[in-house]
Design a protein around this motif. Structure first.
Motif, short mmCIF file in Angstrom:
data_model
loop_
_atom_site.label_atom_id
_atom_site.label_comp_id
_atom_site.label_asym_id
_atom_site.label_seq_id
_atom_site.Cartn_x
_atom_site.Cartn_y
_atom_site.Cartn_z
N VAL A 152 2.18 -42.28 12.20
CA VAL A 152 1.86 -41.72 10.66
C VAL A 152 2.15 -40.93 10.24
O VAL A 152 2.85 -40.51 8.70
CB VAL A 152 0.18 -41.70 10.49
N ASN A 153 2.10 -39.16 10.45
CA ASN A 153 3.40 -38.02 10.43
C ASN A 153 4.25 -38.11 10.46
O ASN A 153 5.10 -37.01 9.60
CB ASN A 153 2.41 -37.15 10.59
N ARG A 154 5.09 -38.93 11.10
CA ARG A 154 6.98 -39.00 10.66
C ARG A 154 7.04 -38.18 12.02
O ARG A 154 8.06 -37.56 12.02
CB ARG A 154 6.95 -39.05 9.37
N GLU A 160 12.98 -37.36 16.94
CA GLU A 160 14.13 -37.83 16.94
C GLU A 160 15.67 -37.48 16.36
O GLU A 160 16.41 -37.65 17.02
CB GLU A 160 13.92 -39.47 16.51
N ILE A 161 15.53 -37.01 15.64
CA ILE A 161 15.89 -36.20 13.99
C ILE A 161 16.75 -35.16 15.64
O ILE A 161 18.10 -35.09 15.54
CB ILE A 161 15.60 -36.28 13.10
N GLN A 252 2.40 -47.08 9.39
CA GLN A 252 2.65 -45.44 8.47
C GLN A 252 1.58 -45.40 7.85
O GLN A 252 1.46 -43.78 7.14
CB GLN A 252 3.38 -45.20 6.93
N GLU A 253 0.00 -46.22 7.26
CA GLU A 253 -0.72 -45.89 7.30
C GLU A 253 -1.77 -45.16 8.03
O GLU A 253 -1.71 -45.50 8.70
CB GLU A 253 -0.92 -47.05 6.33
N LEU A 254 -2.63 -44.40 7.53
CA LEU A 254 -3.69 -43.70 7.95
C LEU A 254 -4.47 -45.01 8.98
O LEU A 254 -5.41 -44.33 9.75
CB LEU A 254 -4.60 -42.67 7.05
N ILE C 35 5.60 -29.95 13.86
CA ILE C 35 4.70 -31.13 14.76
C ILE C 35 3.80 -30.61 15.00
O ILE C 35 3.26 -29.38 14.98
CB ILE C 35 5.00 -30.93 16.55
N SER C 36 2.90 -31.51 14.40
CA SER C 36 0.96 -30.63 13.90
C SER C 36 0.21 -30.47 15.09
O SER C 36 -1.11 -29.62 14.77
CB SER C 36 0.68 -31.76 13.27
#
Lengths: 285, 336, 156
Positions: A152-154, A160-161, A252-254, C35-36
């Motif tokens: 969700v937080n990407r 991956e980036i 992507q939603e919480l 990263i959290s």
């Protein structure tokens, strides 16, 4: 006259009863087909992902410094942090099971079955089962939520980036931790329960230490021990892999996080039952 | 991070050590590290032979059957004996496939002389078979028939005794021979009695062993009751013979002659002792009980009922003899 | 610096750039958050630990030194949610700079540092990590040119 015409039209428009039944049956069969296809596709993709992760476990690059750090942290959170609680449960459970087993053995007079009961029932079945339940309740749910939150937080796309392979960095350490923790904790559980048995037998029932150990040794088989470790490893593999897969499925939603955790835990429980049944079949064969 | 590493390291090391120690201990106790000798045995049939079955010497497990192979002449059995037990396998060792009344089959090694040269691993020894369950049942079944025969004999005896004009003179002639037999401590009757007493005493001590092995108090109680009956009957027959001893001079050939009462009694006692010996063997086998004790309890019950039948028959005979043999009851019989 | 009229155009060009420089890319963007569940030092060290197999001990020393150079020693053990915008930007930039021969891309930096009036601060901290990076590229909207003190349309 007008009324009669109207009724005739209605009769003509509404389909005959057998046609309605046919369409209901067809839609029911279609539904069964859909569910079957969806389930088999889900099982297939899970197994194919499992195979990828499993193969990656044997690649050296999966054990870089970052992955090793994750592995150590995972073992710490899964096995070391839980250790006091785990040992406490093992002692309580050991006292309870041994008390019951000794009473039963004494009552039916089948002392020869003591070793078989302790080795075959406690070590082979109960220890892995209690351990897998504890780990699943604590770590599987955590892994599921963690991966879903990262999705969700990407954060997964961040990795991956930066060309960080998710399987190497996130999945292999967690799955390996699941396998190691299951094998270690289950073995510890068995040792604690058998030690409690030694205590119960010598203090309460007056059996000599040698006699107790001899009884256990007669029922102990290295093949059984290997089977139980494989079973633990299978438990560990799937109770970490399934939450990872379900966590990855979050959107992507919480609000998708609790749904992912819920689905993940249900599937984890199903996996535990399936492995338990399969291992029993293997032992029986 | 360092703290975590230390804790995880400690956890992994200690747990691994514990696991390895457990495996090592089990492996050591199961002789996985010691040298293992392999011997080949042969058998005409593979019945009751299984891979992994124990090889026993003096009641101790000393090895196991590692493989079975079917050949033209029968079955080749490979047994593995760890080095520390290998000293009991000598060239004069006999291998017996033992199927005890209770428990699983095993191969029993019988070695008379432990100083004999060791058995060559190339030698193929033939295995002999001892099937206690089948033999015991086979032997127990005719007991009832024999008891019937005994009763017929008793009737014959009674008839002979009832005939006052019978062969009294012939009986009297043989009195001396009979008396000598009874007086002889190595004579048949005395030997039988001694055996019967010894067996009865041995049975009395077997309850605990039985209970441990069978784990079924009821069955043990039944067997014990049966044994108590045997003891009573033995005592009663003993008394009868004591009577006979006291009146030897006063009885005739009708009683002591070749077709008389006493030879019949002797036959009966021989039967009894043979049965007692078989029962004793069975009870000895109970010491070797293994996991299949529950199944074998049924056999014990069958055995017990056979035993009861025999005992009842013999008991009736004793009563009959006591009542009808005219020992002291007819002191007026005069010697010539 | 690259400036674009629309979001779509910017995103498209950025994607192309990322694809072209995939192996050396160090992205500083809201699309690539920290990263959290890792502390700042671990977020930064991750790149070298993973790609260069640098031991965590060595990586920790390196990162501590870098944070000290940036005057950000205090954030080493902090996690993403507890960072200020500036601290977060520092952390993201340092992470991007950890890539070997890094091609650092600042994707709309003012969307991360919303409190900034102009690009002086950006230039200032880019200078601080100059020795760690091979190239630095800024992707932003054309209307933000003035904040960078740029008048021409061309890249700088």
């Amino acid at each position: 006259m007008i009324r009669v015409t109207h009724l005739m039209i209605i009769r003509t428009l509404s389909p005959p009863f057998p046609t309605v039944c046919e369409s209901i049956m067809i839609s029911a069969i279609e539904q069964i087909g859909r569910v079957t296809l969806r389930t088999s596709s889900s099982v297939g993709s899970t197994l194919s992902f499992a195979a990828r992760v499993f193969l990656r476990m044997f690649e050296r690059r999966s054990y870089n410094s970052a992955s090793r750090m994750v592995l150590i942290n995972q073992i710490y959170f899964t096995s070391v942090q839980i250790l006091p609680l785990f040992l406490f449960v093992a002692v309580i459970f050991g006292a309870m099971v041994n008390g019951m087993v000794f009473q039963l053995i004494k009552k039916i007079g089948q002392t020869d079955y003591l070793g078989r009961l302790l080795m075959g029932f406690v070590v082979m079945e109960i220890s892995p089962f209690v351990t897998v339940l504890l780990i699943a309740l604590r770590s599987s749910s955590a892994i599921n939520a963690e991966i879903a939150v990262m999705k969700v937080n990407r954060e997964l796309s961040t990795l991956e980036i930066f060309n960080i392979d998710l399987i190497d960095y996130l999945f292999v350490p967690r799955v390996l931790n699941g396998i190691l923790s299951m094998v270690f904790l289950s073995s510890l559980f068995s040792l604690v329960v058998l030690s409690i048995g030694l205590f119960v037998s010598s203090v309460i029932f007056g059996t000599s230490v040698d006699a107790y150990i001899d009884t256990l040794l007669r029922s102990a088989s290295l093949l059984d021990m290997i089977i139980v470790w494989f079973k633990c490893a299978a438990f560990g593999f799937f109770i970490t892999l399934i939450p990872i897969i379900l966590g990855m499925n979050a959107s992507q939603e919480l609000t998708s996080i609790p749904v992912a955790v819920l689905n993940g835990m249900v599937k984890v429980f199903s996996a535990i039952i399936i492995i338990e049944v399969l291992s029993s079949i293997v032992r029986f064969i | 991070m360092q703290k975590i590493e230390l804790k995880v390291g400690l956890f992994v090391t200690i747990t691994l050590l514990l696991i390895m120690a457990s495996i090592g201990y089990v492996a050591y106790k199961k002789d996985m590290f010691s040298k293992v000798y392999t011997y080949t045995l042969s058998s005409k049939t593979g019945e009751n032979l299984t891979e992994g079955m124990p090889v026993v010497f003096w009641g101790f497990n000393i090895g196991r059957v590692s493989s079975l192979e079917l050949i033209d002449q029968g079955v080749l059995i490979q047994i593995k004996i760890p080095e520390r037990h290998n000293r009991v396998i000598r060239s004069n060792s006999k291998f017996v496939l033992d199927k005890p009344l209770f428990g699983a089959s095993r191969i029993v090694v019988e070695t008379d002389n432990l100083n004999a040269p060791p058995l060559s691993p190339k030698t193929v020894s033939e295995i002999s078979v001892s099937n206690d369950i089948n033999e015991m049942i086979k032997r127990a079944l005719p007991i009832v028939d024999k008891a019937d025969r005994i009763m017929a004999n008793v009737e014959q005896v009674t008839e002979k005794l009832a005939d006052p004009g019978g062969d009294v003179n012939r009986i009297l002639k043989n009195t001396e021979t009979v008396t000598a037999n009874l007086a002889d401590p190595k004579g048949d009757v005395n030997r039988i009695l001694k055996n019967a007493e010894a067996l009865t005493a041995r049975f009395a001590k077997k309850e605990s062993v039985l209970e441990m092995a069978v784990g079924n108090t009821e069955s043990v109680k039944s067997v014990h009751e049966a044994l108590a009956n045997v003891r009573d009957i033995t005592v009663r027959i003993d008394k009868i013979l004591a009577k006979a001893d006291s009146i030897t001079g006063k009885t005739g050939e009708e009683i002591y002659g070749p077709d008389g009462v006493l030879p019949l009694v002797r036959d009966i006692l021989r039967d009894l002792v043979a049965k007692l010996t078989k029962i004793d063997t069975t009870l000895d086998n109970i010491n070797k009980v293994s996991a299949e004790a529950v199944d074998s309890t049924k056999d014990l019950k069958v055995l017990r009922s056979e035993l009861d039948a025999a005992i009842t028959a013999i008991g009736n005979l004793a009563e009959e003899l006591n009542r009808k043999i005219p020992f002291k009851a007819k002191p007026e019989i005069k010697l010539p | 610096m690259r400036f674009f009229e629309s979001e779509e155009e910017l995103q498209e060009k950025l994607r192309d750039f990322i694809t072209a420089h995939k192996s050396r890319l160090g992205l500083v963007s809201l699309e690539a958050p920290l990263i959290s569940n890792l502390p700042v030092w671990s977020n930064i060290a991750l790149i070298r630990q993973y790609h260069q197999n640098m031991s965590w001990h060595e990586a920790k020393i390196t990162i501590d030194r870098l944070l000290h150079r940036m005057g950000m020693d205090s954030i080493a053990e902090k996690r993403n949610p507890s960072l200020t915008k500036e601290e977060r930007f520092y952390a993201m930039l340092l992470r991007a700079a950890m890539v070997r021969d890094a091609v650092v891309v600042l994707d709309k930096p003012f969307s991360i540092l919303t409190n900034l009036r102009d690009g002086h601060f950006l230039m200032h901290i880019l200078h601080k990590v100059d020795d760690l990076i091979a190239e630095a590229h800024i992707f932003d909207y054309s209307w933000a040119k003035e904040r960078y003190g740029v008048t021409a349309d061309a890249e700088d």
